[in-house]
Design an enzyme around this catalytic site. Structure first.
Site, PDB file in Angstrom:
ATOM      1  N   LYS A  59       4.388 -32.002  16.663  1.00  0.00           N
ATOM      2  CA  LYS A  59       4.010 -31.188  17.828  1.00  0.00           C
ATOM      3  C   LYS A  59       4.911 -31.512  19.011  1.00  0.00           C
ATOM      4  O   LYS A  59       5.375 -30.631  19.734  1.00  0.00           O
ATOM      5  CB  LYS A  59       2.531 -31.438  18.175  1.00  0.00           C
ATOM      6  CG  LYS A  59       1.585 -30.817  17.150  1.00  0.00           C
ATOM      7  CD  LYS A  59       0.154 -31.316  17.254  1.00  0.00           C
ATOM      8  CE  LYS A  59      -0.671 -30.739  16.098  1.00  0.00           C
ATOM      9  NZ  LYS A  59      -2.019 -31.294  15.986  1.00  0.00           N
ATOM     10  N   GLN A 103      -5.662 -35.436  19.383  1.00  0.00           N
ATOM     11  CA  GLN A 103      -5.472 -35.333  17.942  1.00  0.00           C
ATOM     12  C   GLN A 103      -6.748 -35.774  17.210  1.00  0.00           C
ATOM     13  O   GLN A 103      -7.314 -36.816  17.525  1.00  0.00           O
ATOM     14  CB  GLN A 103      -4.273 -36.217  17.512  1.00  0.00           C
ATOM     15  CG  GLN A 103      -3.915 -36.133  16.057  1.00  0.00           C
ATOM     16  CD  GLN A 103      -3.442 -34.731  15.615  1.00  0.00           C
ATOM     17  OE1 GLN A 103      -2.795 -34.015  16.373  1.00  0.00           O
ATOM     18  NE2 GLN A 103      -3.798 -34.351  14.407  1.00  0.00           N
ATOM     19  N   ASP A 126      -5.794 -26.432  22.568  1.00  0.00           N
ATOM     20  CA  ASP A 126      -6.142 -26.545  21.144  1.00  0.00           C
ATOM     21  C   ASP A 126      -7.488 -25.868  20.861  1.00  0.00           C
ATOM     22  O   ASP A 126      -7.961 -25.856  19.728  1.00  0.00           O
ATOM     23  CB  ASP A 126      -6.206 -28.034  20.771  1.00  0.00           C
ATOM     24  CG  ASP A 126      -5.968 -28.278  19.284  1.00  0.00           C
ATOM     25  OD1 ASP A 126      -5.372 -27.407  18.629  1.00  0.00           O
ATOM     26  OD2 ASP A 126      -6.389 -29.335  18.786  1.00  0.00           O
TER      27      ASP A 126
END
Ligand code: NAP
Length: 300
Positions: A59, A103, A126
């Protein structure tokens, strides 16, 4: 694979490449219009899970390739919930951070939901907060979970008609199956959402015009379950680059299918980058117009 079968492949890599190129152009535009401000994504990772570190590295790399800033926050195994919340609150308050990605999986016993909820909705690139998911459920414009939004873009790119179509989604996780079902409903599909307690899964798949596999079990969905002509999207990513669909048997019946790798996977990161650019544009007061980053008018 013969040429007829190749024509059935959905090439996520090339679609993702186009999204990333558009994101890079928009990064330049934001910088020009704001006198040098650059969209910045903060990645937060707790612990030392090797797979999670690999995902975060990928990422960050894409971020830098798009000309964005990538801010890395790495916390050790044993980090407490208050310590993680403190780190996220600092990023939330920073005017030079436009997107925050925590994450997952976040190691136990951290309160993962509390950590997600500490991300302000405008920086939730996200799509993990209850606010973002609630907006999605209600069909309101929002940043969204990246994998299902990427899948919607693949379907759109291939002109898959969802209006009135029967869609079967296998998996109900908050990052994939559930938001996927909402996005399909928002586009007027009739959706069946399956999970580990579902009875007669194969029959529910058999009637679907669109099948989304997000189950986390290698080659679980068999070709004999696929209705001839159905569109098959395999979100699975199991060790050894193996999807959740038995590709060799499914491609014989599908009209379109995503390969693993090279289907859904590349879209997830591309959407993350696109949504970060859009979030930065919104926070900096730059209009990206119709060629924008993540089109926040999207409800699917
Ligand atoms: P998850 O949180 O483990 O959820 C799996 C879902 O599948 C659960 O809802 C579970 O049901 C359901 N399930 C398990 N066994 C089943 C069975 N035998 N029959 C029907 N449903 C069953 O997984 P996830 O995070 O959603 O990920 C799903 C897959 O997508 C994984 O392969 C993952 O690696 C992949 N993935 C890919 C990307 C990408 O970028 N390509 C991103 C995220 C995830 P219950 O709810 O009843 O337990």
């Amino acid at each position: 694979m013969n040429s007829v079968d190749e024509a059935k492949l959905i090439d996520g890599r090339s679609i993702a490449t186009a999204i990333l190129a558009r994101a890079a152009a928009n990064v330049q535009r934001i910088s020009t219009e704001t006198g040098g401000q650059v969209p910045a994504l903060a990645t937060v990772i707790v612990g030392d899970d090797p797979a999670s570190h690999t995902y975060v590295r990928m990422k960050r790399k894409r971020c830098e390739e798009a000309g964005m800033l990538s801010i890395r926050v790495e916390l050790p195994q044993g980090t407490t919930t208050p310590q993680l919340l403190d780190a996220i609150h600092k990023l939330a308050a920073s005017q030079t951070v436009h997107g925050i990605l925590l994450q997952h999986p976040v190691p136990a016993p951290i309160d993962r939901r509390a950590a997600f909820e500490a991300i302000p909705i405008e920086k939730d690139v996200d799509g993990v907060t209850s606010a973002a998911l609630g907006r999605l459920l209600l069909g309101m414009p929002s940043l969204a979970p990246c994998t299902p939004r990427g899948i919607m873009m693949l379907l759109e790119e291939h002109d898959v008609d969802l209006d009135g179509a029967e869609a079967t989604v296998i998996g109900r996780s908050p990052i994939l199956g559930r938001p996927m079902a909402s996005m399909l409903i928002n586009k007027h599909a009739t959706v069946t959402l399956c999970h580990s307690r579902t009875r007669s899964l194969s029959n529910l798949v058999r009637r679907a015009d669109v099948v989304i596999a997000a189950v986390g079990k290698p080659r679980y969905v068999k070709g004999t379950w696929i209705k001839p002509g159905a569109v098959v999207i395999d979100a699975g990513y199991n060790p050894g680059n193996i999807g959740d669909v038995d590709f060799d048997s499914a491609i014989k019946r599908a009209s379109l299918i995503t390969p693993v790798p090279g289907g859904v996977g590349p879209m997830t990161i591309a959407v993350l980058i696109e949504q970060t650019v859009q979030a930065a544009a919104d926070q900096l007061g730059v209009s990206l117009g119709t060629s924008g980053g993540a089109d926040k008018s999207r409800v699917g």
